[in-house]
Design a protein around this motif. Structure first.
Motif, PDB file in Angstrom:
ATOM      1  N   TYR A 180     -36.576  81.806  95.577  1.00  0.00           N
ATOM      2  CA  TYR A 180     -38.012  81.757  95.291  1.00  0.00           C
ATOM      3  C   TYR A 180     -38.339  82.377  93.936  1.00  0.00           C
ATOM      4  CZ  TYR A 180     -38.882  80.268 100.096  1.00  0.00           C
ATOM      5  OH  TYR A 180     -38.903  79.565 101.276  1.00  0.00           O
ATOM      6  N   TYR A 244     -33.676  79.649 107.514  1.00  0.00           N
ATOM      7  CA  TYR A 244     -34.843  78.894 107.083  1.00  0.00           C
ATOM      8  C   TYR A 244     -34.873  77.464 107.628  1.00  0.00           C
ATOM      9  CZ  TYR A 244     -36.451  82.421 103.776  1.00  0.00           C
ATOM     10  OH  TYR A 244     -36.952  83.560 103.218  1.00  0.00           O
ATOM     11  N   THR A 246     -35.682  74.762 110.090  1.00  0.00           N
ATOM     12  CA  THR A 246     -36.644  74.697 111.189  1.00  0.00           C
ATOM     13  C   THR A 246     -36.093  73.905 112.370  1.00  0.00           C
ATOM     14  OG1 THR A 246     -38.518  74.817 109.680  1.00  0.00           O
ATOM     15  CG2 THR A 246     -38.949  73.896 111.850  1.00  0.00           C
ATOM     16  N   VAL A 260     -45.961  69.092 110.204  1.00  0.00           N
ATOM     17  CA  VAL A 260     -45.333  69.867 109.131  1.00  0.00           C
ATOM     18  C   VAL A 260     -44.594  71.084 109.672  1.00  0.00           C
ATOM     19  CG1 VAL A 260     -47.128  69.119 107.524  1.00  0.00           C
ATOM     20  CG2 VAL A 260     -47.375  71.322 108.702  1.00  0.00           C
ATOM     21  N   ARG A 261     -43.698  71.620 108.844  1.00  0.00           N
ATOM     22  CA  ARG A 261     -42.938  72.820 109.209  1.00  0.00           C
ATOM     23  C   ARG A 261     -43.781  74.068 108.974  1.00  0.00           C
ATOM     24  NH1 ARG A 261     -37.396  73.477 106.500  1.00  0.00           N
ATOM     25  NH2 ARG A 261     -38.739  73.765 104.671  1.00  0.00           N
ATOM     26  N   ASP A 264     -43.194  75.779 105.515  1.00  0.00           N
ATOM     27  CA  ASP A 264     -43.852  75.104 104.397  1.00  0.00           C
ATOM     28  C   ASP A 264     -45.347  75.430 104.381  1.00  0.00           C
ATOM     29  OD1 ASP A 264     -41.417  73.954 103.741  1.00  0.00           O
ATOM     30  OD2 ASP A 264     -41.819  72.135 104.894  1.00  0.00           O
ATOM     31  N   TYR A 265     -45.943  75.387 105.567  1.00  0.00           N
ATOM     32  CA  TYR A 265     -47.382  75.646 105.698  1.00  0.00           C
ATOM     33  C   TYR A 265     -47.723  77.071 105.285  1.00  0.00           C
ATOM     34  CZ  TYR A 265     -51.880  76.391 108.023  1.00  0.00           C
ATOM     35  OH  TYR A 265     -53.191  76.731 108.299  1.00  0.00           O
ATOM     36  N   THR A 267     -45.877  79.209 103.471  1.00  0.00           N
ATOM     37  CA  THR A 267     -45.547  79.465 102.062  1.00  0.00           C
ATOM     38  C   THR A 267     -46.660  78.966 101.154  1.00  0.00           C
ATOM     39  OG1 THR A 267     -43.170  79.342 102.489  1.00  0.00           O
ATOM     40  CG2 THR A 267     -43.879  79.011 100.218  1.00  0.00           C
ATOM     41  N   ALA A 268     -47.152  77.757 101.410  1.00  0.00           N
ATOM     42  CA  ALA A 268     -48.240  77.210 100.594  1.00  0.00           C
ATOM     43  C   ALA A 268     -49.480  78.077 100.695  1.00  0.00           C
ATOM     44  CB  ALA A 268     -48.553  75.780 101.039  1.00  0.00           C
ATOM     45  N   GLU A 281     -49.317  70.299  97.427  1.00  0.00           N
ATOM     46  CA  GLU A 281     -49.442  69.882  98.828  1.00  0.00           C
ATOM     47  C   GLU A 281     -50.638  70.546  99.508  1.00  0.00           C
ATOM     48  OE1 GLU A 281     -45.129  69.639  97.621  1.00  0.00           O
ATOM     49  OE2 GLU A 281     -46.763  71.102  97.434  1.00  0.00           O
ATOM     50  N   LEU A 287     -50.914  70.456 103.391  1.00  0.00           N
ATOM     51  CA  LEU A 287     -50.610  71.771 103.962  1.00  0.00           C
ATOM     52  C   LEU A 287     -51.850  72.657 103.983  1.00  0.00           C
ATOM     53  CD1 LEU A 287     -47.145  72.423 102.262  1.00  0.00           C
ATOM     54  CD2 LEU A 287     -47.578  71.626 104.595  1.00  0.00           C
TER      55      LEU A 287
END
Length: 478
Positions: A180, A244, A246, A260-261, A264-265, A267-268, A281, A287
């Motif tokens: 990251y 990480y 899923t 969605v994962r 991802d959700y 983190t956004a 996204e 997201l």
């Protein structure tokens, strides 16, 4: 005769820091609990019974000296309380915020067992270290002697950072590699700001950098640098990647857009709400839960993070599906209560059967009941025939847990031994793997677990690694 500063649980009731009202906290991503004032922290710390066998300490993965720093807090000796707390815990202000104290230290408090209400250990721990930061007691590491040995740490999550901190205290040269753009791992991008504000994590990152830890960010091992190259650069390597991958839904229609994962959700959301980053996204709505009917599938702490985030993003409705009942869910009961206060609806004993629409528009839900215990001793969910019904959804979030990535394949290291679950096989207490000079810690060894266990692993591994380096130096000197 000196006044007794402790054992006040018989006359002083348990009290938590003030919690902001749901209507107010739903509007932002700030932490929901206020800070203890000095007098209140001293009062609550004074409730400790100073028992001969402190179960709070023995049930803490780090075996923190909790009765000692409670007594120091109760008598106003806060700098000493911080030093005692820091002696066993690399990040006490983080554990004070996100540890499930109801299952660990507070859940095993002796006075709780006697009906007086547990000592608010987590809130006092947070108060001690926040006060230490405010007063400048937290300082960068300054080793008394710099060593020439170098250690590469793969992963800037809590385990990797704890190991890096301990190694720098011993003067070892440490480089941390992370995929990251910011360090902290799930502390930064997985856990929402309303549980852990990000400046708390970033100041620890800054402290480690000032201590001499080098960070190589936006570095995906296997793509940007090979694992073999990292081994070549360093005398020892610690794998602290976390898990990480899923766990996926397998029902019909589970591949539709709008499903969605969780990682991802979250983190956004964390990038946008806590750092002001631009995430395509999120801006496109993919997201972003705003105005949507949201369904989260899962019952752990990640699911709780997702439902509470969706509320703050302005979702039209938020429902959490879990196939067991409230008493058998793995997530924190405190988090469930917070989510319910904020407007989340929990649909217990339910599971998705299929999904319809592209993008997703609805799902069929099956109702369940608890039957005979499974291999773990928990009651297995069973279908109730003819109980299916349809629920509308614009956004479905998969929060079913995480699995390890196939590191031996991704890193071209077939000799790196793994367990049948795909986690790295490592020696208990040291983290030594099948590869010479390579260690592994945290979730990549344990499977998805608690932050406090990753910190424990990082500290234990650093101690074992230092012992190995010292033995090697002693042999070379002979």
């Amino acid at each position: 005769m000196a006044k007794q500063p402790m054992l006040k649980f018989v006359s002083v009731s348990r009290d938590m820091p003030e919690k902001r009202g749901a209507d107010a906290r739903n509007q932002d991503f700030d932490e929901i609990y206020a800070e203890f004032a000095a007098a209140k922290a001293e009062e609550q710390a004074s409730r400790c019974s100073q028992c001969g066998v402190p179960y709070c300490q023995s049930h803490c993965p780090l075996h923190n000296n909790i009765p000692d720093w409670l007594r120091l807090t109760a008598t106003g000796r806060l700098e000493e309380a911080y030093q005692v707390s820091q002696a066993t815990n690399t990040f006490p202000e983080i554990c004070g915020r996100i540890c499930p104290q109801d299952r660990l230290c507070e859940g095993n408090c002796v006075i709780e067992q006697s009906g007086h209400g547990t000592v608010t250990i987590g809130a006092v721990e947070k108060y001690i270290t926040d006060t230490a930061w405010e007063n400048g007691w937290v300082k960068p590491v300054t080793p008394t002697l710099e060593r020439k040995e170098s250690v590469g740490v793969i992963g800037a999550g809590p385990g990797g950072l704890a190991a890096a901190d301990m190694l720098r205290r011993a003067g070892v040269q440490v480089t941390v590699y992370d995929r990251y753009d910011r360090g902290g791992g799930l502390l930064t991008y997985g856990i929402p700001g309303f549980k852990l504000e990000k400046d708390v994590v970033m100041r620890r990152m800054e402290q480690l950098e000032k201590s001499g830890v080098s960070f190589v960010m936006n570095c995906n091992v296997g793509d940007d640098i090979t694992f073999a190259e990292i081994r070549e650069k360093h005398d020892r390597v610690i794998i602290a990647t976390g898990v990480y991958k899923t766990r996926e839904l397998t029902q019909d229609g589970a591949g539709a857009q709008g499903i969605v994962r969780a990682i991802d959700y979250l983190t956004a959301s964390n990038k946008v709400s806590n750092f002001g980053d631009t995430v395509a996204e999120f801006d496109s709505g993919e997201l972003n839960a705003k105005g949507k009917k949201v369904v989260v599938v899962g019952g752990g702490d990640t699911a709780m993070d997702c439902v509470r985030t969706a509320i703050r993003q302005g979702a039209e409705s938020v429902k959490c599906l879990y196939r067991r009942d409230r008493a058998n869910m793995p997530g924190s009961q405190r988090e469930v209560q917070n989510a319910e206060e904020e407007g989340v609806e929990f649909v217990w004993l339910s599971n998705p059967l299929d999904f319809a629409g592209e993008p997703v528009k609805q799902l069929t839900i099956q109702k369940m009941r608890l039957g005979a215990p499974d291999a773990s001793g928990r009651q297995s969910p069973e279908l109730i025939e003819g109980s299916d019904y349809v629920e509308e959804a614009d956004l479905v979030i998969k929060a079913l847990g995480f699995e390890p990535e196939d590191l031996p394949t991704l890193w071209d290291q077939p000799e790196l031994a793994v367990t049948r679950w795909g986690t790295i096989r490592a020696e208990f207490g040291t983290g030594k793997t099948s590869l010479d000079g390579v260690y592994a810690i945290g979730d990549i060894v344990r499977g998805a677990s608690l932050v406090v266990w990753a910190i424990r692993d990082g500290r234990d591994c650093a101690a074992a690694l230092l012992e190995d380096l010292n033995m090697k130096a002693a042999v070379a000197a002979e």
